[in-house]
Design an enzyme around this catalytic site. Structure first.
Site, mmCIF file in Angstrom:
data_model
loop_
_atom_site.group_PDB
_atom_site.id
_atom_site.type_symbol
_atom_site.label_atom_id
_atom_site.label_comp_id
_atom_site.label_asym_id
_atom_site.label_seq_id
_atom_site.Cartn_x
_atom_site.Cartn_y
_atom_site.Cartn_z
ATOM 1 N N ASP A 197 4.480 -8.249 -10.201
ATOM 2 C CA ASP A 197 5.328 -7.075 -9.947
ATOM 3 C C ASP A 197 6.336 -6.981 -11.088
ATOM 4 O O ASP A 197 6.507 -7.928 -11.862
ATOM 5 C CB ASP A 197 6.065 -7.212 -8.595
ATOM 6 N N ILE A 198 6.994 -5.831 -11.168
ATOM 7 C CA ILE A 198 7.973 -5.651 -12.250
ATOM 8 C C ILE A 198 9.225 -6.487 -11.982
ATOM 9 O O ILE A 198 9.998 -6.780 -12.902
ATOM 10 C CB ILE A 198 8.318 -4.144 -12.380
ATOM 11 N N LYS A 218 -1.835 11.241 -5.580
ATOM 12 C CA LYS A 218 -2.853 10.496 -4.848
ATOM 13 C C LYS A 218 -4.184 11.252 -4.838
ATOM 14 O O LYS A 218 -5.248 10.664 -4.974
ATOM 15 C CB LYS A 218 -2.377 10.198 -3.421
ATOM 16 N N TYR A 245 3.886 12.896 -4.743
ATOM 17 C CA TYR A 245 3.158 11.694 -4.307
ATOM 18 C C TYR A 245 1.745 12.079 -3.855
ATOM 19 O O TYR A 245 0.753 11.509 -4.302
ATOM 20 C CB TYR A 245 3.939 11.058 -3.164
ATOM 21 N N GLY A 249 5.687 -4.878 -3.071
ATOM 22 C CA GLY A 249 5.892 -3.749 -2.152
ATOM 23 C C GLY A 249 5.451 -4.076 -0.737
ATOM 24 O O GLY A 249 4.957 -5.173 -0.448
ATOM 25 N N GLN A 250 5.594 -3.075 0.146
ATOM 26 C CA GLN A 250 5.311 -3.299 1.578
ATOM 27 C C GLN A 250 3.875 -3.767 1.799
ATOM 28 O O GLN A 250 3.633 -4.705 2.556
ATOM 29 C CB GLN A 250 5.543 -1.982 2.358
ATOM 30 N N GLY A 281 1.903 -4.769 -8.377
ATOM 31 C CA GLY A 281 2.778 -4.181 -7.359
ATOM 32 C C GLY A 281 2.775 -5.024 -6.092
ATOM 33 O O GLY A 281 2.840 -4.521 -4.977
#
Ligand code: VAH
Length: 318
Positions: free
Chosen positions: A36-37, A148, A144, A13-14, A10
């Site tokens: 990443d994908i 988590k 989410y 991402g940010q 990943g």
């Protein structure tokens, strides 16, 4: 001592983009494989080892770990709060399956460490909203947040059952200029800087007095690496550590921007994300992280604003 080799899942991402750049400075470019994908983010393109990898594909991940001689995994792939509420089942599946596969692989391949981010989104309406403690009532209200919190419990289980050195942080909202946020409720705090420079006005999707815990990405990245480099005996919880730097509202971040762009204006048009934000803490007690492994933030709202505007101007030439 065996050379550590890190796989970031990943990395587009940010957080992933910035973590890849930072880890490469610490461990050496060739010792950090970003994946990443999707194709490499512009900042990662031609800047070190990169692989296209779907975080849900356990076989492909195992193959890459073996091929590259990976010793640590940073798993960052996830659907965030706002996106998750649009497709709850997909969010649960991606956030949980990718974690469980990574934990299992960590035991099987005897990885030295695993990092997996949690969030202040684990807290809900029944949690004390001010100076939210490390240990408290935890009843997340978004998929989410549920994923988590469940993930934190799985990390603790894999540590207690098999001794896996897995570590985690409950990030607040993160503000960055190098990488773009994606699908979060706190994304307004990044968008506002871009809009201030481009249009000198911004319409906030959260109401003016919506206080949320926030942090500059530079602090978040440094804190993550400091957590991962801390001696294991200093890590007293294998759930996630509360981590924070500041809290502010849209009204306050607008005032901070107006010190640099006096004619910047903000108005408010709350959307579905307001309900998510209303369930989250206003401020976080991160004293455990500060006492156990020496966490300390360096950015507050005003020096973050100065740094954001300086770098965004250079990046996008406003
Ligand atoms: C989100 N940026 O908004 C994430 C973060 C605390 C918020 O976890 O979903």
């Amino acid at each position: 001592m065996k050379q550590e080799k890190i796989l970031i899942i990943g990395a587009g991402g940010q957080i992933g983009v910035e973590l890849a750049l930072a880890l490469r400075k610490v461990y050496g470019t060739d010792n950090v494989v970003a994946s990443d994908i999707k194709a490499a983010h512009p900042l990662l393109k031609d800047s070190g080892p990169y692989a296209i990898l779907n975080a849900m594909d356990a076989n492909a991940t195992l193959e890459l770990v073996k091929k590259e001689g990976i010793t640590q995994i940073y798993l960052l792939a996830a659907l965030l709060s706002a996106t998750g509420e649009k497709d709850p089942k997909k969010a649960w599946e991606i956030n949980m399956q990718s974690l469980l596969q990574t934990l299992e692989l960590g035991v099987q391949e005897k990885l030295t460490k695993i990092y997996w981010p949690s969030s202040i989104a684990v807290f809900g309406r029944s949690t004390p909203h001010h100076n939210t403690p490390q240990e408290t009532v935890i009843e997340p209200q978004t998929v989410y947040g549920i994923s988590k919190y469940a993930g934190e419990l799985w990390c603790q289980y894999y540590n207690q059952r098999w001794g896996l050195d897995v570590r985690s942080l409950r990030y607040p909202g993160l503000i960055s200029w190098k990488s773009e946020p994606g699908g979060g409720t706190t994304d307004y705090a990044v968008e506002i800087y871009h809009e201030a420079l481009k249009n000198k006005k911004y319409t906030s999707f959260l109401s003016e007095d919506t206080y949320l815990p926030m942090m500059y990405m530079d602090d978040a990245i440094r804190g993550t690496i400091e957590l991962m480099e801390a001696p294991s005996e200093k890590i007293k919880t294998r759930m996630a550590y509360n981590l924070s730097a500041m809290s502010f509202s849209p009204k306050e971040i607008a005032a901070s921007i107006q010190k640099h762009i006096p004619d910047f204006t903000i108005d408010y048009n709350p959307d579905f994300r307001q309900k998510i934000a209303d369930g989250w803490p206003k401020s976080i007690d991160d004293s455990a992280a500060r006492e156990h492994w020496g966490w300390k933030n360096e950015f507050d709202l005003d020096n973050m604003t100065a740094d954001m505007l300086l770098n965004l101007k250079a990046k996008v030439g406003h």
